[in-house]
Each structure stands twice: as C-alpha cells, then as structure tokens.
Scaffold this motif. Structure first.
Motif: not given
Length: 61
Positions: A8-15
C-alpha cells in the motif's frame, strides 16, 4: 500485515494522495456553489485514513 502495508505504501499511497487532493478541490468548488459534497467527503476521508494507517504501520516496523 507488514507486506500489505509495504505494498500500500509503495504502490497505493501516490494514488491515494491524488484522490485526496482531487476530492479536496472538488469539495471546495462544490461548497462555493452550494452543492452536495457527500460522495467527495467519503472518498476524501477514506483516502486520508488509508494514508495515515499506512504511515502508522510502517513507522512501527
């Protein structure tokens, strides 16, 4: 749990950050025009909750 938080931190936080900012701007425009903001408020709250949850989990590692 750590693996999920990392993903979640690496892939979804920017989204989630983009969703947060877009909904915040949309809410501000709708408040100015006296329109309903329920859906945008829901997505804004959900996105910031997931961002804060993720950072909290990652800080405990």
């Amino acid at each position: 749990m750590i693996g999920i938080a990392t993903v979640i931190g690496f892939y979804l936080s920017p989204i989630l950050s983009i969703v947060f900012c877009a909904n915040l701007v949309s809410i501000l425009k709708k408040v100015k025009n006296n329109e309903d903001t329920y859906k945008n408020t829901f997505w804004l709250t959900l996105s910031i909750t997931l961002i804060v949850w993720n950072f909290s989990i990652l800080l405990l590692i």
